[in-house]
Every structure is written in structure tokens, then in C-alpha cells.
Design an enzyme around this catalytic site. Structure first.
Site, mmCIF file in Angstrom:
data_model
loop_
_atom_site.group_PDB
_atom_site.id
_atom_site.type_symbol
_atom_site.label_atom_id
_atom_site.label_comp_id
_atom_site.label_asym_id
_atom_site.label_seq_id
_atom_site.Cartn_x
_atom_site.Cartn_y
_atom_site.Cartn_z
ATOM 1 N N HIS A 71 0.823 -1.221 0.000
ATOM 2 C CA HIS A 71 0.000 0.000 0.000
ATOM 3 C C HIS A 71 0.854 1.268 0.000
ATOM 4 C CE1 HIS A 71 -3.942 1.872 1.766
ATOM 5 N NE2 HIS A 71 -3.302 2.740 0.991
ATOM 6 N N ARG A 75 2.011 8.696 -6.541
ATOM 7 C CA ARG A 75 1.506 9.954 -7.123
ATOM 8 C C ARG A 75 1.812 10.187 -8.592
ATOM 9 N NH1 ARG A 75 -1.583 10.569 -2.844
ATOM 10 N NH2 ARG A 75 -0.636 11.388 -0.961
ATOM 11 N N ASN A 106 -5.371 6.152 -6.938
ATOM 12 C CA ASN A 106 -6.064 7.444 -6.751
ATOM 13 C C ASN A 106 -5.216 8.608 -7.278
ATOM 14 O OD1 ASN A 106 -4.237 7.082 -4.613
ATOM 15 N ND2 ASN A 106 -5.381 8.421 -3.248
ATOM 16 N N HIS A 238 -5.642 -0.689 5.836
ATOM 17 C CA HIS A 238 -5.441 0.108 7.068
ATOM 18 C C HIS A 238 -6.537 -0.008 8.120
ATOM 19 C CE1 HIS A 238 -7.847 2.578 4.459
ATOM 20 N NE2 HIS A 238 -6.836 3.124 3.824
ATOM 21 N N ASP A 304 0.862 2.503 3.807
ATOM 22 C CA ASP A 304 -0.020 3.578 3.314
ATOM 23 C C ASP A 304 0.783 4.874 3.153
ATOM 24 O OD1 ASP A 304 -2.144 4.975 2.341
ATOM 25 O OD2 ASP A 304 -3.305 4.955 4.199
HETATM 26 O O1 DOR Z 1 -4.621 9.436 4.518
HETATM 27 C C1 DOR Z 1 -4.802 9.029 3.365
HETATM 28 N N1 DOR Z 1 -4.095 9.526 2.318
HETATM 29 N N2 DOR Z 1 -5.755 8.102 3.148
HETATM 30 C C2 DOR Z 1 -6.138 7.771 1.908
HETATM 31 O O2 DOR Z 1 -7.071 7.013 1.779
HETATM 32 C C3 DOR Z 1 -5.498 8.376 0.731
HETATM 33 C C4 DOR Z 1 -4.158 8.905 1.050
HETATM 34 C C5 DOR Z 1 -3.602 9.823 -0.028
HETATM 35 O O3 DOR Z 1 -3.608 9.412 -1.193
HETATM 36 O O4 DOR Z 1 -3.131 10.909 0.302
HETATM 37 ZN ZN ZN Z 2 -3.817 4.690 0.966
#
Ligand code: DOR
Ligand code: ZN
Length: 446
Positions: A71, A75, A106, A238, A304
Site C-alpha cells: 500500500h 503519485r 487514486n 489500514h 499507506d
Molecule cells: O490518509 C490518506 N491519504 N488516506 C487515503 O485514503 C489516501 C491517502 C492519499 O492518497 O493521500
Molecule cells: Zn492509501
């Protein structure tokens, strides 16, 4: 000469390229041993090696499998203000002992069609220091079936977060889960139910953020997932509470916890650097999650890694983005807990190296013949407090400032050195990987 097979100058893959000697993690414990690495970058054998190949003795350090982080958010392709890309992110991974990352979809243009996925995949060769598995977002995808032929895994968001404003309603979620069950890919889910969010004053600190996106919203989303078809290879991202962990575990699904939810709480800091989704929880919740992790009840550790610039994090709390960097510090923070006697090494290796690699269907995470020689060398005496200034995240900060960590001295990818004396010395040979086999049921046992 036949028109197939290796040419005269190709190295014989059966020939030994390098021998690592020292205490190594084999058969579930540290043993003084030698590890033979072939010209093909695979582990050939483990034991007493008779060969004239170069031999490297790690002395007082230990040889461990390198980690897989399922995870991260690197970017790319991204907007003009991004403080990360595949090159910078994978160097941090290498320095932190992570040899394979799962990169989330994302991006500003969500990775929801095969063309965007291909565009992202083209950014990896020649730029990534470690291997990358690419997630695709199936929500809104015209053809999830076509996406499944190219992606390494799916990631579904049930609540808004960075880069995600549209999420499926409950009926759409159930229909999508049924459709994805027929496609043989792992599916990670961001499990928070926006119907459980609490509206009130704009949240001004992590405690208020926890109140606004409470554990109950996480549990509601998890309960919806438990009704998914059993053949779906579901993984909950998470998880923040021990109660949620128990429920997912009882259902036999895979899930992860992140260092921020294991080591920080909603009072660790009051500024937006401590704003993450899902939020940091109370000290009582954190401690219960840590106890579950320590007892091997959380199958996967994942960072994450979600960096944001100092400028973005200097906005008022309610307008600052959520997320913190972590791929370089995930394993080092937990190795320091092993050194402090708070965590067993087998529990950490199972959660950081072995299970995540198997979840992604990769021959990684174990020091065993046939596995890739993606290994790290760790000196447990080299414990140092972390500092955002000396870490390698371009954002320049860490929420774990001052916490003890043990960074690997060396990192090998397919037998080639990526990190030496704690410095990155490798090249960008990372590639895009997809699952090579379907793992058995997750379970939490080793
Ligand atoms: O804290 C977070 N940041 N949670 C997410 O689900 C996305 C992530 C991000 O892409 O910045
Ligand atoms: Zn994430």
C-alpha cells in the site's frame, strides 16, 4: 549453434554469482549459514556452499528477506504540486528494505481504464528502483474485465479521500463486489462508510478528525464487505481497531495495519501532519491494535505511504490533505521494536515479508531455493532516532520524528546490491509485476 537458448556469452543461470554468509532467516529462525545466489538472481541453495563465487560475510549483522509493502501512493502520473514520483518513492522503498510496492490508483485521473494503466506502467521501466504492482480502481470502470487483464490488483474506495470524491452507494458496492468476484485478482478496499461520518464543527485536530470519521464508520463498511461472495480475494486496507481486526479475521479475509495506527495516537501531534484517513485513534484503541499485531493476529503490515507537501500540511486542519509518508520507515520502526524486545522477529517477518508477497502471488519474502534473492542485511545494533531531514522523502517530514528505527545496511534485488552501508547505490531496474500464482486462504498463521 541452435537459434534458441542462451548465447555463448550469457551467464549460466546454474552458476553461482554470489554467496552471502552469516546468520540468515531460514526455516523460521536465524541460523549461521550460507546463501548461494545464481546468475539468474534466484536463491540456489542454503547451507554449506562449495563454490569459488565471491563470498560476502555479513559479520554481526543478519540476513533477512526484504519486505513487500502492499500500500503506497507514489503519485504518478500526478499534478504539478506532487512531492513524490515513482523514482523518488522506489528509492525510499529500497532504503527502507521494501523490495516490492503496490501502488494505489487514486491519481488525479483515477486509474480506471486499461489505457491509463498502460500509461502508468510505461513510467516504471528505467525509473523504478524496486518492483511495482499497479492497482486499478474498478468503480466507474467501463470494463472491469478488461482492466483485470492488465492490473496487478484492484482497489475500491468506499469513502471519499485524497483524489476520490465519488464512491459507490451500498447497492452499487454489492453489485460491483459480485462482478469482481469472477475476476481472479486481489481486491483491497478502503473501508469507511460515509453514512457513519459525524457532521459538526470543522475538525481542528486529530481527535476531532477521529470523532468525525469514527471507528463505527469503519466497522459498518467492514460488515458490508463480509457479505461479499466468498471466492472474492478481499483485503481490507489500514484497519485501525482490534475489534475490526477480530471481525475480519473471523471471516477469514486478508487485511493490513499501518505503522501510524500501531505506533501513533490522536494525541501524538495536533497539526495536519497527523491527519490520515482513516484517522489516528485513541491510545486505548492503538494499544489494543498493537497487542493484536504483536500476537500475530494481523496478517499484513503496510505503510499507506501518502506524502503531502509542507505547504499543503500548513493549511488549517480541516482543509489540509490526509496522509503521511512511511515506506522508508515502516520496517525500520518495527525492527527497532524487535530490538527493544516488544515484538518477535518471526511475527514481523511474517507480516512484512512473507504474507504480503504471497498475497501478491510473488516468489519473494522467504530465504528458500527458487525464491528471488531480494534480501536485506540488518545490524540490530544500529538503532537511531528518525529525522525527516535525513530520510529521503522529498516532502521532508515524518510523523515518526525522533522514534527509534533500524535502517537496513544492505538491500539486494535479484542478487544485485541496491543499498550499501545504508546508501542507495542501485539502478532503476524495477519492473511492473502481476500475481504469478493465487495464494491460499490468508489466515494469520505463518
Ligand atoms: O490518509 C490518506 N491519504 N488516506 C487515503 O485514503 C489516501 C491517502 C492519499 O492518497 O493521500
Ligand atoms: Zn492509501
Amino acid at each position: 549453434m541452435p537459434a534458441y537458448g542462451p548465447g555463448p556469452s550469457s551467464p549460466d543461470p546454474r552458476e553461482t554469482a554470489l554467496i552471502l554468509a552469516g546468520r540468515a532467516w531460514v526455516r523460521g529462525r536465524l541460523e549461521p549459514i550460507e546463501v548461494a545466489i545464481g546468475q539468474d538472481g534466484r536463491i540456489q541453495s542454503v547451507g554449506k556452499i562449495r563454490s569459488g563465487a565471491p563470498r560476502h560475510d555479513v559479520g554481526e549483522s543478519v540476513i533477512l528477506p526484504a519486505a513487500t509493502d502492499v500500500h503506497v501512493h507514489f503519485r504518478e502520473p500526478g499534478g504539478p504540486d506532487e512531492v513524490e514520483n515513482l523514482a523518488t518513492g522506489t528509492v525510499q522503498a529500497a532504503l527502507g528494505g521494501v523490495t516490492l510496492v503496490g501502488d494505489m490508483p487514486n491519481n488525479p485521473h483515477s486509474i480506471s481504464d486499461p489505457e491509463r494503466l498502460e500509461e502508468k506502467a510505461r513510467l516504471v521501466p528505467g525509473r523504478a528502483a524496486v518492483d511495482v504492482l499497479l492497482y486499478a480502481n474498478p468503480f466507474g470502470a467501463a470494463h472491469p474485465e478488461r482492466l483485470a487483464r492488465h492490473a496487478g490488483a484492484f482497489k475500491l474506495y468506499l469513502s471519499p479521500t485524497t483524489g476520490i470524491s465519488e464512491v459507490p452507494d451500498p447497492a452499487e458496492t454489492d453489485a460491483l463486489l459480485r462482478r469482481l468476484a469472477d475476476l481472479d485478482l486481489p481486491l483491497a478496499v478502503h473501508a469507511e462508510d460515509p453514512a457513519g461520518f459525524v457532521r459538526g464543527e470543522p475538525p481542528g485536530d486529530p481527535r476531532a478528525w477521529d470523532g468525525a470519521r469514527p471507528p463505527a464508520a469503519e466497522m459498518e463498511a467492514i460488515d458490508r464487505l463480509l457479505a461479499a461472495p466468498a471466492r472474492l480475494r478481499l483485503h481490507v486496507a489500514h484497519v485501525t481497531t482490534a475489534a475490526a481486526a477480530r471481525r475480519i479475521r473471523a471471516a477469514g479475509l486478508s487485511f493490513e495495519a499501518s505503522p501510524q495506527h500501531l505506533l501513533l495516537n490522536e494525541r501524538s501531534g495536533s497539526d495536519p501532519r497527523f491527519k490520515v484517513n482513516p484517522p489516528l485513534r485513541s491510545e486505548a484503541e492503538r494499544l489494543a491494535l498493537w497487542e493484536a499485531f504483536r500476537h500475530g493476529e494481523i496478517p499484513i503490515l503496510a505503510s499507506d505511504h501518502a506524502p503531502h507537501s509542507v505547504e499543503a500540511k500548513e493549511r488549517p486542519f480541516d482543509r489540509a490533505p490526509s496522509g503521511m509518508p512511511g515506506v522508508e520507515t515502516m520496517l525500520p520502526l518495527l525492527l527497532a521494536r524487535v530490538r527493544a524486545g516488544e515484538l518477535d522477529l518471526p511475527t514481523l517477518i511474517a507480516a512484512a515479508c512473507d504474507r504480503p508477497a504471497r498475497w501478491f502471488g510473488q516468489p519473494l519474502g522467504r530465504i528458500a531455493p527458487g525464491h528471488r534473492a531480494n534480501l536485506i542485511v540488518v545490524d540490530f545494533r544500529a538503532r537511531r532516532p528518525l529525522s525527516g531531514r535525513t530520510l529521503h522523502a522529498p516532502c521532508g517530514w515524518t510523523a515518526f520524528e525522533g522514534m527509534d528505527a533500524i535502517l537496513p545496511r544492505e538491500h539486494y534485488r535479484d542478487g544485485e546490491r541496491l543499498v550499501e552501508a545504508g546508501e542507495f547505490v542501485g539502478s532503476a531496474r524495477g519492473r511492473v509485476v502481476r500475481p504469478e500464482y493465487a495464494p491460499g486462504p490468508p489466515g494469520a498463521g505463518p
